[in-house]
Motif scaffolding. Structure first.
Motif, mmCIF file in Angstrom:
data_model
loop_
_atom_site.group_PDB
_atom_site.id
_atom_site.type_symbol
_atom_site.label_atom_id
_atom_site.label_comp_id
_atom_site.label_asym_id
_atom_site.label_seq_id
_atom_site.Cartn_x
_atom_site.Cartn_y
_atom_site.Cartn_z
ATOM 1 N N VAL A 755 41.485 44.529 38.849
ATOM 2 C CA VAL A 755 41.742 43.746 37.699
ATOM 3 C C VAL A 755 42.412 44.577 36.667
ATOM 4 C CG1 VAL A 755 40.726 42.957 35.681
ATOM 5 C CG2 VAL A 755 39.846 42.177 37.741
ATOM 6 N N LEU A 756 42.190 45.964 36.753
ATOM 7 C CA LEU A 756 42.933 46.685 35.797
ATOM 8 C C LEU A 756 44.366 47.001 36.025
ATOM 9 C CD1 LEU A 756 41.891 48.774 33.547
ATOM 10 C CD2 LEU A 756 41.849 50.511 35.442
ATOM 11 N N SER A 757 44.813 46.989 37.364
ATOM 12 C CA SER A 757 46.190 47.044 37.745
ATOM 13 C C SER A 757 46.959 45.861 37.435
ATOM 14 C CB SER A 757 46.314 47.253 39.496
ATOM 15 O OG SER A 757 45.937 46.007 39.976
ATOM 16 N N CYS A 758 46.264 44.717 37.092
ATOM 17 C CA CYS A 758 46.756 43.388 36.605
ATOM 18 C C CYS A 758 47.163 43.341 35.167
ATOM 19 C CB CYS A 758 46.237 42.245 37.238
ATOM 20 S SG CYS A 758 46.171 42.144 38.833
ATOM 21 N N LEU A 759 45.922 44.197 34.471
ATOM 22 C CA LEU A 759 46.002 43.688 32.919
ATOM 23 C C LEU A 759 46.839 44.585 32.284
ATOM 24 C CD1 LEU A 759 42.146 43.158 32.155
ATOM 25 C CD2 LEU A 759 43.955 41.390 32.777
ATOM 26 N N VAL A 760 47.089 45.970 32.768
ATOM 27 C CA VAL A 760 47.714 47.159 32.480
ATOM 28 C C VAL A 760 49.208 46.528 32.192
ATOM 29 C CG1 VAL A 760 48.739 49.523 32.687
ATOM 30 C CG2 VAL A 760 46.198 48.931 32.999
ATOM 31 N N PRO A 761 49.907 45.977 33.035
ATOM 32 C CA PRO A 761 51.233 45.447 32.968
ATOM 33 C C PRO A 761 51.417 44.577 31.680
ATOM 34 C CG PRO A 761 50.758 45.505 35.095
ATOM 35 C CD PRO A 761 49.469 45.759 34.700
ATOM 36 N N VAL A 762 50.297 43.679 31.490
ATOM 37 C CA VAL A 762 50.278 42.742 30.479
ATOM 38 C C VAL A 762 50.496 43.301 29.282
ATOM 39 C CG1 VAL A 762 48.986 40.847 29.205
ATOM 40 C CG2 VAL A 762 49.125 40.869 31.927
ATOM 41 N N LEU A 763 49.530 44.343 28.967
ATOM 42 C CA LEU A 763 49.489 45.172 27.702
ATOM 43 C C LEU A 763 50.849 46.024 27.594
ATOM 44 C CD1 LEU A 763 45.944 46.235 27.872
ATOM 45 C CD2 LEU A 763 46.642 44.344 26.665
ATOM 46 N N GLN A 764 51.258 46.497 28.715
ATOM 47 C CA GLN A 764 52.643 47.409 28.485
ATOM 48 C C GLN A 764 53.776 46.687 28.271
ATOM 49 O OE1 GLN A 764 52.184 49.386 32.179
ATOM 50 N NE2 GLN A 764 51.270 51.224 31.243
ATOM 51 N N ARG A 765 53.821 45.314 28.559
ATOM 52 C CA ARG A 765 55.164 44.533 28.407
ATOM 53 C C ARG A 765 54.725 43.202 27.903
ATOM 54 N NH1 ARG A 765 55.877 47.520 32.842
ATOM 55 N NH2 ARG A 765 55.115 46.035 34.195
ATOM 56 N N PRO A 766 54.149 43.087 26.672
ATOM 57 C CA PRO A 766 53.673 41.448 26.006
ATOM 58 C C PRO A 766 54.609 40.710 25.934
ATOM 59 C CG PRO A 766 53.391 43.387 24.442
ATOM 60 C CD PRO A 766 53.963 44.460 25.686
ATOM 61 N N GLU A 767 56.109 41.351 25.675
ATOM 62 C CA GLU A 767 57.045 40.268 25.213
ATOM 63 C C GLU A 767 57.111 39.018 25.831
ATOM 64 O OE1 GLU A 767 57.770 43.475 26.661
ATOM 65 O OE2 GLU A 767 57.373 44.660 25.132
ATOM 66 N N GLY A 768 57.242 37.909 25.070
ATOM 67 C CA GLY A 768 57.293 36.594 25.771
ATOM 68 C C GLY A 768 55.922 35.855 26.353
ATOM 69 N N LEU A 769 54.786 36.823 26.179
ATOM 70 C CA LEU A 769 53.577 36.538 27.146
ATOM 71 C C LEU A 769 52.860 35.817 25.787
ATOM 72 C CD1 LEU A 769 52.421 39.413 29.070
ATOM 73 C CD2 LEU A 769 53.415 37.042 30.106
ATOM 74 N N ASN A 770 52.004 34.796 26.507
ATOM 75 C CA ASN A 770 51.073 34.162 25.687
ATOM 76 C C ASN A 770 50.164 34.950 24.717
ATOM 77 O OD1 ASN A 770 48.304 33.042 25.175
ATOM 78 N ND2 ASN A 770 49.462 31.143 25.770
ATOM 79 N N LYS A 771 50.072 34.830 23.371
ATOM 80 C CA LYS A 771 49.175 35.669 22.635
ATOM 81 C C LYS A 771 47.786 35.954 23.068
ATOM 82 C CE LYS A 771 47.877 35.953 17.699
ATOM 83 N NZ LYS A 771 47.139 34.882 17.190
ATOM 84 N N SER A 772 47.148 34.576 23.761
ATOM 85 C CA SER A 772 45.876 34.629 24.043
ATOM 86 C C SER A 772 45.330 35.597 25.254
ATOM 87 C CB SER A 772 45.270 33.112 24.282
ATOM 88 O OG SER A 772 45.138 32.760 23.072
ATOM 89 N N LEU A 773 46.598 35.552 26.032
ATOM 90 C CA LEU A 773 46.527 36.294 27.435
ATOM 91 C C LEU A 773 46.571 37.706 26.947
ATOM 92 C CD1 LEU A 773 46.681 36.590 30.480
ATOM 93 C CD2 LEU A 773 48.963 36.680 30.479
ATOM 94 N N ILE A 774 47.178 38.208 26.044
ATOM 95 C CA ILE A 774 47.200 39.321 25.543
ATOM 96 C C ILE A 774 45.969 39.964 24.968
ATOM 97 C CG2 ILE A 774 48.385 41.296 24.147
ATOM 98 C CD1 ILE A 774 50.843 39.440 24.301
ATOM 99 N N GLU A 775 45.331 39.113 24.020
ATOM 100 C CA GLU A 775 44.029 39.298 23.534
ATOM 101 C C GLU A 775 43.033 39.353 24.498
ATOM 102 O OE1 GLU A 775 43.014 36.856 20.300
ATOM 103 O OE2 GLU A 775 44.781 37.318 19.215
#
Length: 896
Positions: A755-775
């Motif tokens: 799970v960590l390996s999937c979440l870290v890229p979301v936080l590192q490259r949040p541009e254009g991603l859904n705000k809730s997914l980042i939160e």
């Protein structure tokens, strides 16, 4: 079945007379079948379709059966087209080659219907197989276009226009062995045909070029001037379908290539003003799209400003109902007549979503068909948002004149003026504000107008001012006005006219959302009206009553949980719930309505919960069976039943809290839910993970035996590909993992690193991603760190900075507390891991308004003190100097 079948080249294939006669006979019978014939014809055609050269027969009949009627030949062609879709990849190459060769001459057939059907089949083949494997086609198309024979030219253009519409990219791709793309050869010929004396050729060629505005191949980019000159020549074409395409071209160009139009913009705007009044409604409608497109493209307003005094009167005059508008007929329909099935619009349930940024509901206009009236109102709405109060001096005198028009024959003008007030209700609110109570006072009596469409539009326009009607309740006059609007809408909810009922219910739902607790003191009268409507409405509008009841429950919440209200509300709903069968789609809006009621009543819903819970379980079970075996399920599969049932179970979990435990313990919900979590339909998975998270919160003990499987399927939703394709599923799965983690603690450890390996890229490259997914990613990462710090902390330096930035964006709540417990646990396990991100960490801590939990507040103090002691020789001071003064000030409460 025929000589040459299976072996030999395509040229050696010949049909057998007897089989040919039989198939032609079946196609003839198929034109006018009796009920008994239908299945016999179908069975015989099925029998023939087993033969490998059946499609050759169809091609032969289509292309060569001169003695047969055009209808039979067309029927053969259309059956061939459908067969090609399913059999293309398994057909013997020789047969495919035979069919392709037979089709090409048909483009020049004398009969227009044969040419058109040939174009349809050719386009289908190109969609499936491209043009690379069919070099003869491009050659034949060019030959036809250059032939000067009108039939050949029309046939080729018909095929090309369908290819350009269905698969434009195919002609804009490289072809092996050729230095140019097919579109490079065709586009100059299309532009030439703009000058053809035949309107069909002008229409098809212009329509084909328009398909490439979005793709913009190089050849069109380089021919832009020629294209624009061609458009100006065609602008006054006698054929309305050509003028419509000219307008469509300008609309698309303003959306995606406005720079190309810039030098000609004044001329284009002048032209659009002219054709916005075209005698042909479709041309006027296409022209009217230009104004909204211009505003949406955020182009400089000043180019449009000087034209507003001419444009606004045109829009207003086009906002009056046309004499042939189907709404006029609908408006006369008796409200007591039952709805026909075709009156029921398809409805779409949006799956449950856990987070702060759900998909916005589009402002639903009260009916469905797009026409000049609605397009003009939308354009006025856009213009009011761009120019604001500037448009009022031009607009309001016309509106006032129309509103003052007396006599029955002027009702359409009065109605259009009320629509205009609603359309500018957002953009011109500052200018309207001083006059708002007069405007509302003027609209209230129109709710009782003798013309139903004036009553319905007055409902809508009042709803556009809901926010201000509710704000006014702070003083006595405003309070009285709110009451008048409320009672007026409730009266209209009980109108005898279906259109008015629909508009009033929708307007009331909008008012409810704004008014919220303001409604509590009037619940009695509101519920009575809604229940009278419930007894009066036909099927279609019943759905809107459910929505109004659900919105009311969301708005007033626990206020609803009083015996006197439940006695009005629940018996009719439960009677309807019992009356509808498990395969009746009218259950959907009722399930949604119960979801809102369960959440509002909380524990108060427990007296109704058991049968509701059980029915949801039965619906999911029946549908999961229907998916594989509809006969034994006794139902046709429809995933909406599963989605709505999962969402209602989530509503029960949220409402009843731990009170749902006894229901879950006696059911097989966890097994059904696991099945839903791996369903191939993303909206089922989305709702399933929302329910998983809700159950983890209130009764994790009953998920226990399957926790490893739930964690495993949830983790699989987070891979990079899925994050792109089904972000809302990933969002809910991510949230559910965090909820499970804080309940099952170390049992989550097998999936932590995945799970960590999937979440870290979301936080590192949040541009254009859904705000809730980042939160949710930030919160779940913190929760995993809290329960398994020894697994997460070794990787801190990779994500600490981006994680802290995400944490600082989250509002104060219990989920944020959990994440910060994770932060403190990690720092204790690996203090050096956060050294490089200390500034971001301080900002994240300062983002708290107040940490309510005393022990978390103390832990954060310890973390900051620890770093202050650790950083000797001015290191701490250096870190502090990098912070803005407001951040430093907020850190004072942690005594550093």
């Amino acid at each position: 079945m025929a000589s040459g079948a299976g072996g030999g080249g395509a040229s050696t294939w010949h049909p057998q007379e007897e089989v040919l006669r039989e198939i032609c006979g079946l196609l003839e019978q198929q034109m006018t079948p009796t009920a008994d014939d239908k299945s016999m014809i179908w069975q015989k055609l099925q029998h023939y379709s087993q033969f490998p050269d059946f499609n050759n027969y169809l091609a032969f009949i289509f292309a060569r059966a001169e003695g047969k009627s055009v209808e039979v030949r067309q029927a053969a062609g259309l059956l061939l087209k459908n067969n090609l879709r399913s059999a293309f990849n398994t057909m013997p190459p020789a047969n495919l080659q035979y069919i392709k060769l037979e089709l090409l001459p048909c483009m020049g057939a004398v009969d227009r219907h044969i040419r058109s059907t040939a174009g349809t089949i050719i386009s289908t083949l190109v969609q499936i197989g491209g043009v690379a494997g069919w070099p003869e086609l491009l050659h034949a198309l060019l030959k036809c276009l250059d032939s000067n024979d009108v039939n050949h030219m029309e046939g080729a253009m018909d095929a090309l226009s369908k290819i350009c519409e269905d698969a434009p990219q195919v002609l804009d791709s490289d072809v092996a062995g050729s230095s140019e793309r097919p579109i490079d050869a065709f586009l100059p010929r299309f532009l030439q045909l703009f000058q053809s004396p035949h309107s069909t050729l002008r229409k098809l060629s212009l329509g084909s070029v328009n398909q490439y505005i979005m793709l913009m191949p190089k050849v069109l980019y380089l021919s832009m001037d020629k294209y624009l000159q061609g458009l100006f020549v065609l602008a006054n074409d006698p054929a309305p379908e050509v003028r419509k395409l000219v307008c469509s071209a300008f609309v698309q160009l303003i959306e995606v290539r406005s720079a190309a139009l810039e030098p000609h913009l004044r001329n284009v705007i002048e032209y659009m003003l002219l054709v916005n009044k075209d005698s042909d409604d479709e041309v006027a409608l296409e022209a009217c799209e230009f104004w909204s497109a211009y505003c949406e493209a955020e182009l400089p307003p000043e180019n449009l400003r000087e034209f507003l005094p001419r444009l606004i009167p045109i829009l207003l005059s086009n906002m009056a109902y046309a004499n042939d508008d189907e709404s006029l007929l609908e408006a006369e329909e008796d409200g007591s007549l039952p709805d026909r099935d075709q009156d029921l619009k398809p409805r779409f349930h949006s799956s449950r979503f856990h987070g702060s940024e759900d998909v916005e509901d589009e402002d639903d206009d009260i009916v469905n068909v797009w026409n000049l009236r609605k397009c003009s109102a939308a354009a006025l709405d856009f213009l009011s948002n761009v120019f604001g109060d500037e448009i009022l001096p031009t607009l309001m005198p016309i509106v006032q004149t129309k509103l003052a028009a007396i006599g029955d024959e002027a009702w359409k003008d009065r109605e259009a003026a009320v629509l205009a007030l609603g359309a500018i209700g957002e953009g011109c609110i500052n200018g309207l504000y001083p006059h708002l109570s007069e405007i509302i006072a003027f609209l209230i009596p129109l709710l009782d107008d003798k013309f139903p469409l004036i009553r319905s539009i007055s409902c809508w326009t009042l709803s556009r001012f809901s926010k201000y009607i509710v704000q006014g309740t702070e003083h006595k006059e405003g309070h009285d006005q709110f009451d008048k609007v409320l009672m007026g809408l409730l009266r209209r909810i009980l109108d005898d006219n279906k259109r008015v009922q629909e508009a009033a219910c929708s307007a009331f739902a909008t008012l409810e959302e704004e008014a919220a607790e303001e409604l509590a003191s009037r619940l009695d009268i509101i519920l009575q009206h809604l229940m009278w409507a419930f007894g009066k409405y036909q099927r279609r509008n019943l759905r809107i009553v459910y929505d109004a009841i659900g919105t009311l429950a969301d708005a007033v919440g626990g206020e609803l949980n009083q015996p006197k209200y439940l006695e009005i509300l629940m018996p009719p709903l439960i009677a309807k719930w019992q009356q509808l069968s498990n395969s009746d789609k009218d259950l959907f809006p009722l399930l949604e309505c119960f979801t809102s009621i369960a959440q509002a009543l909380g524990a108060g819903f427990s007296q109704f919960a058991q049968p509701v819970f059980q029915r949801c379980i039965n619906l999911i079970q029946t549908q999961q069976l229907a998916k594989v075996d509809p006969v034994s399920a006794g139902a046709q599969y429809d995933k909406e039943f599963i989605v709505c049932s999962l969402d209602l179970l989530s509503g029960l979990a949220e409402g009843l809290g731990p009170g749902i435990e006894s229901l879950v313990s006696q059911s097989n919900l966890k097994d059904l839910l696991l099945q839903c979590c791996v369903d191939d339909a993303y909206d089922i998975r989305q709702s399933a993970f929302a329910l998983l998270g809700d159950l983890a919160r209130v009764c994790p003990v009953h998920l226990h035996s399957r926790v490893p499987e739930f964690l495993d399927v949830a983790a699989k939703q987070l891979d990079a590909q899925k994050l792109k394709e089904t972000v809302s599923v990933a969002n809910n799965a991510c949230w559910a993992i965090g909820e499970l983690a804080i309940k099952v603690h170390k049992e989550v450890s097998p999936v932590v690193l995945a799970v960590l390996s999937c979440l870290v890229p979301v936080l590192q490259r949040p541009e254009g991603l859904n705000k809730s997914l980042i939160e949710n990613s930030a919160i779940t990462l913190g929760r995993l760190a809290w329960v398994c710090p020894e697994l997460v902390s070794p990787h801190m330096e990779h994500f600490m900075q981006s994680w802290c930035i995400a944490l600082s964006m989250i509002r104060d709540d219990i989920e944020k507390e959990d994440a910060f417990r994770g932060l403190c646990a990690m720092v204790r396990a690996n203090p050096s891991g956060a050294l490089n991100s200390l500034v971001s960490m301080c900002k994240a801590i300062a983002s708290w308004h107040e940490i309510r939990s005393e022990d978390l507040h103390n832990e954060v103090c310890q973390v900051l003190h620890g770093y202050k002691q650790m950083l000797k020789n001015g290191g701490w001071e250096q870190c502090m100097s990098a912070l803005e003064p407001p951040v430093k000030e907020k850190l004072l409460k942690y005594q550093v």
